[in-house]
Design a protein around this motif. Structure first.
Motif, PDB file in Angstrom:
ATOM      1  N   GLU A 370       0.828  -1.199   0.000  1.00 12.02           N
ATOM      2  CA  GLU A 370       0.000   0.000   0.000  1.00 12.02           C
ATOM      3  C   GLU A 370       0.867   1.255   0.000  1.00 12.02           C
ATOM      4  O   GLU A 370       0.622   2.213  -0.721  1.00 12.02           O
ATOM      5  CB  GLU A 370      -0.926   0.012   1.228  1.00 12.02           C
ATOM      6  N   ARG A 371       1.922   1.227   0.833  1.00  9.87           N
ATOM      7  CA  ARG A 371       2.806   2.401   0.925  1.00  9.87           C
ATOM      8  C   ARG A 371       3.539   2.632  -0.378  1.00  9.87           C
ATOM      9  O   ARG A 371       3.676   3.752  -0.838  1.00  9.87           O
ATOM     10  CB  ARG A 371       3.838   2.178   2.041  1.00  9.87           C
ATOM     11  N   THR A 372       4.034   1.543  -0.966  1.00 15.09           N
ATOM     12  CA  THR A 372       4.743   1.662  -2.241  1.00 15.09           C
ATOM     13  C   THR A 372       3.804   2.222  -3.303  1.00 15.09           C
ATOM     14  O   THR A 372       4.166   3.096  -4.071  1.00 15.09           O
ATOM     15  CB  THR A 372       5.254   0.280  -2.689  1.00 15.09           C
ATOM     16  N   LEU A 373       2.578   1.703  -3.294  1.00 16.58           N
ATOM     17  CA  LEU A 373       1.601   2.114  -4.296  1.00 16.58           C
ATOM     18  C   LEU A 373       1.320   3.617  -4.217  1.00 16.58           C
ATOM     19  O   LEU A 373       1.161   4.294  -5.225  1.00 16.58           O
ATOM     20  CB  LEU A 373       0.305   1.313  -4.106  1.00 16.58           C
ATOM     21  N   LEU A 379      -0.370   5.720 -13.172  1.00 14.99           N
ATOM     22  CA  LEU A 379      -0.755   5.849 -14.578  1.00 14.99           C
ATOM     23  C   LEU A 379      -0.996   4.491 -15.229  1.00 14.99           C
ATOM     24  O   LEU A 379      -1.574   4.404 -16.304  1.00 14.99           O
ATOM     25  CB  LEU A 379       0.350   6.564 -15.366  1.00 14.99           C
ATOM     26  N   ASP A 380      -0.527   3.436 -14.582  1.00 17.54           N
ATOM     27  CA  ASP A 380      -0.665   2.080 -15.124  1.00 17.54           C
ATOM     28  C   ASP A 380      -0.182   1.997 -16.570  1.00 17.54           C
ATOM     29  O   ASP A 380      -0.841   1.418 -17.432  1.00 17.54           O
ATOM     30  CB  ASP A 380      -2.133   1.610 -15.042  1.00 17.54           C
ATOM     31  N   GLY A 385       7.081  -2.997 -17.044  1.00 18.38           N
ATOM     32  CA  GLY A 385       6.982  -4.427 -17.318  1.00 18.38           C
ATOM     33  C   GLY A 385       5.919  -5.116 -16.482  1.00 18.38           C
ATOM     34  O   GLY A 385       5.629  -6.290 -16.672  1.00 18.38           O
ATOM     35  N   SER A 386       5.325  -4.391 -15.547  1.00 20.97           N
ATOM     36  CA  SER A 386       4.206  -4.934 -14.773  1.00 20.97           C
ATOM     37  C   SER A 386       2.931  -4.272 -15.297  1.00 20.97           C
ATOM     38  O   SER A 386       2.966  -3.120 -15.700  1.00 20.97           O
ATOM     39  CB  SER A 386       4.386  -4.626 -13.284  1.00 20.97           C
ATOM     40  N   PRO A 387       1.800  -4.988 -15.272  1.00 18.48           N
ATOM     41  CA  PRO A 387       0.604  -4.473 -15.927  1.00 18.48           C
ATOM     42  C   PRO A 387       0.053  -3.181 -15.322  1.00 18.48           C
ATOM     43  O   PRO A 387      -0.496  -2.350 -16.035  1.00 18.48           O
ATOM     44  CB  PRO A 387      -0.404  -5.621 -15.806  1.00 18.48           C
ATOM     45  N   THR A 388       0.150  -3.030 -14.002  1.00 19.80           N
ATOM     46  CA  THR A 388      -0.391  -1.836 -13.350  1.00 19.80           C
ATOM     47  C   THR A 388       0.573  -1.398 -12.259  1.00 19.80           C
ATOM     48  O   THR A 388       1.476  -2.151 -11.882  1.00 19.80           O
ATOM     49  CB  THR A 388      -1.741  -2.132 -12.658  1.00 19.80           C
ATOM     50  N   CYS A 389       0.369  -0.189 -11.742  1.00 15.42           N
ATOM     51  CA  CYS A 389       1.195   0.267 -10.627  1.00 15.42           C
ATOM     52  C   CYS A 389       1.009  -0.662  -9.424  1.00 15.42           C
ATOM     53  O   CYS A 389       1.935  -0.940  -8.683  1.00 15.42           O
ATOM     54  CB  CYS A 389       0.822   1.695 -10.244  1.00 15.42           C
ATOM     55  N   LYS A 390      -0.220  -1.144  -9.262  1.00 14.01           N
ATOM     56  CA  LYS A 390      -0.505  -2.041  -8.146  1.00 14.01           C
ATOM     57  C   LYS A 390       0.313  -3.326  -8.284  1.00 14.01           C
ATOM     58  O   LYS A 390       0.885  -3.828  -7.315  1.00 14.01           O
ATOM     59  CB  LYS A 390      -2.001  -2.354  -8.133  1.00 14.01           C
ATOM     60  N   ALA A 391       0.345  -3.846  -9.514  1.00 17.00           N
ATOM     61  CA  ALA A 391       1.119  -5.066  -9.754  1.00 17.00           C
ATOM     62  C   ALA A 391       2.607  -4.812  -9.537  1.00 17.00           C
ATOM     63  O   ALA A 391       3.322  -5.668  -9.004  1.00 17.00           O
ATOM     64  CB  ALA A 391       0.866  -5.582 -11.169  1.00 17.00           C
ATOM     65  N   LEU A 392       3.072  -3.610  -9.909  1.00 12.79           N
ATOM     66  CA  LEU A 392       4.485  -3.290  -9.675  1.00 12.79           C
ATOM     67  C   LEU A 392       4.767  -3.248  -8.173  1.00 12.79           C
ATOM     68  O   LEU A 392       5.773  -3.799  -7.704  1.00 12.79           O
ATOM     69  CB  LEU A 392       4.867  -1.949 -10.322  1.00 12.79           C
ATOM     70  N   ALA A 393       3.845  -2.612  -7.431  1.00 14.17           N
ATOM     71  CA  ALA A 393       4.020  -2.550  -5.976  1.00 14.17           C
ATOM     72  C   ALA A 393       4.126  -3.961  -5.408  1.00 14.17           C
ATOM     73  O   ALA A 393       4.956  -4.245  -4.534  1.00 14.17           O
ATOM     74  CB  ALA A 393       2.851  -1.807  -5.340  1.00 14.17           C
ATOM     75  N   GLU A 394       3.296  -4.852  -5.930  1.00  8.11           N
ATOM     76  CA  GLU A 394       3.326  -6.247  -5.475  1.00  8.11           C
ATOM     77  C   GLU A 394       4.673  -6.893  -5.845  1.00  8.11           C
ATOM     78  O   GLU A 394       5.294  -7.565  -5.024  1.00  8.11           O
ATOM     79  CB  GLU A 394       2.173  -7.009  -6.122  1.00  8.11           C
ATOM     80  N   ASP A 395       5.123  -6.653  -7.079  1.00  7.18           N
ATOM     81  CA  ASP A 395       6.409  -7.211  -7.506  1.00  7.18           C
ATOM     82  C   ASP A 395       7.552  -6.678  -6.651  1.00  7.18           C
ATOM     83  O   ASP A 395       8.497  -7.403  -6.344  1.00  7.18           O
ATOM     84  CB  ASP A 395       6.665  -6.874  -8.986  1.00  7.18           C
ATOM     85  N   ILE A 396       7.444  -5.401  -6.251  1.00  2.56           N
ATOM     86  CA  ILE A 396       8.507  -4.820  -5.419  1.00  2.56           C
ATOM     87  C   ILE A 396       8.551  -5.506  -4.052  1.00  2.56           C
ATOM     88  O   ILE A 396       9.603  -5.938  -3.607  1.00  2.56           O
ATOM     89  CB  ILE A 396       8.320  -3.288  -5.267  1.00  2.56           C
ATOM     90  N   VAL A 397       7.378  -5.644  -3.398  1.00  5.18           N
ATOM     91  CA  VAL A 397       7.419  -6.290  -2.068  1.00  5.18           C
ATOM     92  C   VAL A 397       7.815  -7.755  -2.165  1.00  5.18           C
ATOM     93  O   VAL A 397       8.333  -8.329  -1.218  1.00  5.18           O
ATOM     94  CB  VAL A 397       6.101  -6.190  -1.251  1.00  5.18           C
ATOM     95  N   GLN A 398       7.610  -8.338  -3.330  1.00  3.89           N
ATOM     96  CA  GLN A 398       8.016  -9.736  -3.492  1.00  3.89           C
ATOM     97  C   GLN A 398       9.474  -9.846  -3.929  1.00  3.89           C
ATOM     98  O   GLN A 398       9.964 -10.944  -4.206  1.00  3.89           O
ATOM     99  CB  GLN A 398       7.120 -10.453  -4.515  1.00  3.89           C
TER     100      GLN A 398
END
Lengths: 466, 141
Positions: A370-373, A379-380, A385-398
């Motif tokens: 949530e914080r990263t997001l 802008l998604d 390389g990730s579909p949305t900013c949310k997905a990027l945030a998820e990729d970052i925490v992972q």
């Protein structure tokens, strides 16, 4: 970790690393890494959306070829009813079925016959009051997988029967054993398929039972050859086992429930729309509906990614064929469904959403996400390389991406560094600082700070020179 | 007091059917990421959705808060009026103050509150006519 088989693959040389596929994927299974698309196996449901939308035709479905049938002494073709939609009205179903014989198959068995069996089984099942409502069709393997990965709580709502093609294959095998008494491994059973999800379902069954089908051959792959033999030998038409309109209708959206005569039905097609409807079922909103017919491809199987004909043209042809069938036989007599014929194996959930096996760690990751997001531009655009900013945030925490993968964050950082460099460049050691009025430098500095404060809210006036 | 590992808050606007389901949808997705069991998530999502709809249909607006702990999720829904005159009656299955046309739309079947209490491990409701209603739902993971 479970090994996943997928028929949707990437032809690496063709992939330009554009973001078309990552934007379309309903389970966010694709990322661009190293300039190429990478499919996360556990998330992919083989719906074929990425095949449809790849501008470079870099996505493909691995299917079996006609040459593979030579592995068996005796081969049966199981054409999907959607195959009939690929031909003009004057090419009869019999001609199409016999065309398959000319391609080297020893027998043809219409998959629509399997669909007729499932139709009666569903009709029966809906008589029972205690069945979970809405009941969700299990005919489309991509939808079943979508439920396994994204809506595991809805597994109980799925029709507990095998898909028509699997039932057709069982019927073929039983008949073969009865008729010849020969061992089953001499029999090749081949599905002529409109989609990759069906092949995946053969290689890696949805439930815990093995498939009775030997392989799947893409309609697109054999269409040319099939068309040629049909047009060459129009006279050589024999009688093949074929189904009524009720079974054939399964090829188009709405056909399944029309055949079953279920009235209180919701018909939904196209995978993203299905996701939305399933969301509502999961919220308990659609309890008043008896049946949800869900087909991953727009229009139903006639819109499959391995089809040749435009889906609207295909639908028009299919509906005409069905209309003729209905005129000749308004109420077809459908075969009854013996219990053991239609049973499918147990379906296990395959949740993909959870961030960590450990619930406390997962909670921590959700918060980090949530914080990263909040820091990402929202802008998604997909450039990272990730579909949305949310997905990027998820990729970052992972730990699979970094915040600097975002081009906007990168620019911001470059800007900060440039500022810092400017600050350093303006600094002179006292020995070189020959000017008497030191205020000049301070003035310069305060101007710079004023310049930044307007844009950045004046929060970091000390950061520039530090 | 124990700090929740995760807290979410959403504002609900009376009559805003466009945004209906957004809050419960987000709560649901977050719980999926946390890895709460599918059946448990379903109970939480259904009660959050019913509560959300109640605020949108019957109240003058309010807030929904979800606090997620490793072992449970707590949902608190507070609205600002008109309040429920007879809470016991409202808790009865099939009792609804919604008019027939709302019921025919599938809302106001009088199942909202009973549904929520059925899904919840602990359920409490406080209401004052003219002031508002507060629901507390606790579901163990």
């Amino acid at each position: 970790m479970i090994e996943y088989f997928h028929s949707v693959r990437l032809i690496s040389e063709r992939c330009k690393g554009c973001v078309s596929c990552i934007k379309r994927c309903p389970t966010e299974a694709i990322r661009i890494r190293g300039g190429k698309a990478k499919i996360t196996e556990s998330r992919c449901i083989d719906c074929g959306e990425c095949i449809r939308y790849c501008p470079n035709r870099a996505k493909t479905a691995v299917t079996d070829s006609l040459a593979d049938i030579k592995r068996y002494p005796h081969n049966v073709a199981l054409p999907a009813p959607s195959l009939y939609s690929q031909f003009e009205a004057q090419v009869t179903v019999d001609a199409i079925l016999c065309g398959l014989l000319s391609l080297g198959f020893d027998e043809v068995f219409d998959v629509a016959v399997g669909a007729e069996v499932v139709t009666t089984a569903i009709r029966e099942l809906l008589q029972h009051k205690q069945v979970k409502r809405p009941l969700i069709s299990s005919a489309c393997p991509a939808v079943v997988r979508l439920i396994q990965v994204k809506f595991p709580e809805l597994i109980d709502h799925l029709v507990p029967f095998e898909a028509p093609v699997e039932i057709a294959a069982r019927m073929v095998r039983e008949e073969y054993a009865r008729r010849t008494g020969r061992p089953q491994d001499e029999l090749g059973v081949w599905f002529i398929t409109p989609c990759p999800a069906k092949l995946t379902a053969i290689r890696q069954p949805l439930g815990d039972l093995p498939s009775n089908i030997s392989g799947a051959i893409s309609i697109a792959d054999i269409f040319g050859e099939l068309r040629r033999v049909i047009l060459q030998k129009p006279a050589a038409v024999a009688k093949c086992r074929r189904a009524s309109w009720a079974g054939m209708g399964w090829a188009v959206a709405g056909g399944e429930t029309e055949a079953a005569g279920v009235l209180n039905t919701l018909v939904v097609h196209e995978i993203h729309s299905i996701s939305n409807v399933l969301e509502q079922v999961a919220m308990g909103k659609l309890k008043d509906i008896d049946y949800v017919e869900a087909l991953a491809c727009a229009g139903g199987c006639i819109g499959g990614p391995l089809m040749v004909e435009n889906r609207f043209v295909a639908e028009h042809r299919m509906r005409n064929r069905l209309a003729v069938g209905k005129r000749l036989q308004p109420q077809p007599e459908l075969p009854l469904a013996p219990e053991d014929l239609v049973q499918r194996g147990t379906l296990e959930p395959r949740p993909i959403m959870r961030l960590d096996e450990d619930i406390s760690k997962a909670l921590y990751k959700v918060e980090q996400m949530e914080r990263t997001l909040e820091r990402l531009p929202g802008l998604d655009c997909g450039s990272c390389g990730s579909p949305t900013c949310k997905a990027l945030a998820e990729d970052i925490v992972q730990g699979q991406a970094s915040e600097m993968d975002c081009i906007f964050k990168l620019r911001e950082r470059v800007h900060e560094l440039a500022k810092e460099m400017m600050g350093l460049a303006e600094k002179l050691p006292p020995s070189l600082d020959k000017k008497e009025k030191k205020g000049a430098i301070r003035d310069g500095k305060s101007k710079r700070v004023a310049g930044t404060s307007g844009r950045r809210g004046g929060s970091d006036d000390s950061g520039g020179g530090a | 007091m124990e700090q929740p590992a995760l807290a979410m808050e959403f504002h609900l606007t009376a009559g805003d059917f466009n945004g209906a389901g957004d809050a419960s949808g987000k709560i649901k997705r977050t719980l999926q990421q946390v890895g709460v069991k599918a059946e448990v998530i379903r109970r939480i999502a259904i009660s959050a959705y019913e509560a959300e709809m109640n605020v949108i249909i019957h109240s003058l607006g309010g807030d929904i808060r979800a606090k997620v702990y490793p072992d449970r999720t707590e949902i608190e829904v507070k609205d600002s009026g008109p309040g429920i005159a007879d809470v016991d009656q409202a808790m009865q299955e099939g009792y609804s103050t919604a008019p027939d046309h709302i019921r025919e739309m599938g809302f106001g079947a009088g199942m909202g509150l009973p549904n929520m209490s059925r899904c919840a491990d602990r359920f409490s409701i406080e209401s004052k006519v003219g002031e508002g209603t507060t629901l507390r739902i606790i579901i163990n993971h």
